[in-house]
Write a protein that holds these residues in place. Structure first.
Motif, mmCIF file in Angstrom:
data_model
loop_
_atom_site.group_PDB
_atom_site.id
_atom_site.type_symbol
_atom_site.label_atom_id
_atom_site.label_comp_id
_atom_site.label_asym_id
_atom_site.label_seq_id
_atom_site.Cartn_x
_atom_site.Cartn_y
_atom_site.Cartn_z
ATOM 1 N N ASP A 81 145.533 44.794 108.830
ATOM 2 C CA ASP A 81 145.529 44.132 107.798
ATOM 3 C C ASP A 81 145.160 42.501 107.779
ATOM 4 O OD1 ASP A 81 146.342 46.333 106.113
ATOM 5 O OD2 ASP A 81 148.335 45.696 106.412
ATOM 6 N N ALA A 82 144.831 42.059 109.018
ATOM 7 C CA ALA A 82 144.458 40.483 109.220
ATOM 8 C C ALA A 82 145.627 39.706 108.911
ATOM 9 C CB ALA A 82 143.177 40.086 108.570
ATOM 10 N N SER A 83 146.857 40.218 109.379
ATOM 11 C CA SER A 83 148.237 39.666 108.916
ATOM 12 C C SER A 83 148.441 38.228 109.317
ATOM 13 C CB SER A 83 149.325 40.545 109.635
ATOM 14 O OG SER A 83 149.064 41.781 109.131
ATOM 15 N N LYS A 84 147.775 37.660 110.363
ATOM 16 C CA LYS A 84 147.763 36.157 110.412
ATOM 17 C C LYS A 84 146.951 35.245 109.712
ATOM 18 C CE LYS A 84 149.549 36.845 115.165
ATOM 19 N NZ LYS A 84 149.198 36.391 116.573
ATOM 20 N N ALA A 85 147.041 34.220 109.080
ATOM 21 C CA ALA A 85 146.258 33.410 108.226
ATOM 22 C C ALA A 85 144.841 32.775 109.201
ATOM 23 C CB ALA A 85 146.962 31.935 107.695
ATOM 24 N N SER A 86 144.978 32.997 110.530
ATOM 25 C CA SER A 86 143.977 32.435 111.384
ATOM 26 C C SER A 86 143.030 33.272 111.348
ATOM 27 C CB SER A 86 144.665 32.163 112.691
ATOM 28 O OG SER A 86 145.121 33.068 113.391
ATOM 29 N N GLU A 87 143.622 34.990 110.910
ATOM 30 C CA GLU A 87 142.415 36.077 111.000
ATOM 31 C C GLU A 87 141.606 36.242 109.965
ATOM 32 O OE1 GLU A 87 145.524 38.169 114.011
ATOM 33 O OE2 GLU A 87 145.123 38.842 112.200
ATOM 34 N N ARG A 88 142.011 35.441 108.769
ATOM 35 C CA ARG A 88 141.482 35.608 107.371
ATOM 36 C C ARG A 88 140.092 34.980 107.187
ATOM 37 N NH1 ARG A 88 144.931 37.778 103.370
ATOM 38 N NH2 ARG A 88 146.159 39.558 104.438
#
Length: 202
Positions: A81-88
């Motif tokens: 889910d790309a759970s970290k904001a940095s992954e978004r």
């Protein structure tokens, strides 16, 4: 990080709750929601383009999943889910690129869907900008967008989607994927852009 597997040893009610939340999240995943919304929209607005739309949405979802799985298996993302904001940011960039291709593909035979694709793209741009301050739930945004959109096309389906929103909100919170503000914010974002689409499309 929570163990989200429904097969944890010594399953307890709390584990069962997480497993159920996981399956709710899968059933109401943005990909599944937008496939359903696309099929209903084409059926109502451009039935002659059903095959064309099926090819387009299938290719888009496969491309998205290939990207997501690659990032997860390579260890670049903590969850699918790309759970970290940095992954978004990269996720948003890829999704927007795929939507641009979908718009190009649909603009001819399934032209009535072009406005919807633009609205979804605008919603993602807004989420990407806001990601600096809040990681909005794309699960909630997509379902809220579909619920409001479907109310104008197939009221029963729109009501069903709206009724599913609290269950999905619980699932995202139960899995610790989002904070309450992110769930509420995602819902508001999706609903607002769907309303804007309805005004634009007349």
């Amino acid at each position: 990080m929570l163990n989200l597997s429904p097969r944890e040893p010594g399953a307890a009610p709390t584990t069962t709750g997480r497993a159920f939340a996981r399956w709710v999240s899968i059933a109401l995943h943005p990909f599944a929601v937008f496939i359903a919304l696309t099929l209903v929209s084409v059926r109502m607005l451009a039935p002659q383009a059903l095959g064309h739309a099926l090819i387009g949405v299938s290719a888009a979802v496969l491309a998205c999943w290939a990207f997501v799985l690659q990032r997860r298996r390579a260890g670049h993302w903590s969850t699918v889910d790309a759970s970290k904001a940095s992954e978004r940011p990269l996720l948003y960039a890829v999704l927007l690129a795929i939507l641009a291709i979908c718009w190009w593909w649909m603009r001819g035979q399934a032209a009535p869907l072009a406005q919807g694709i633009v609205a979804v793209a605008a919603m993602l741009v807004a989420a990407a900008v806001l990601n600096r301050w809040i990681k909005l739930s794309l699960h909630m945004a997509s379902l809220a967008f579909a619920a409001v959109s479907l109310l104008a096309l197939w009221r029963v389906a729109g009501i069903a989607a709206a009724c599913a929103l609290p269950l999905l909100a619980w699932a995202r919170l139960r899995m610790a994927r989002h904070a309450p503000a992110e769930v509420i914010g995602g819902t508001v974002l999706g609903a607002l852009f769907a309303l804007a689409l309805r005004v634009w499309a007349g």
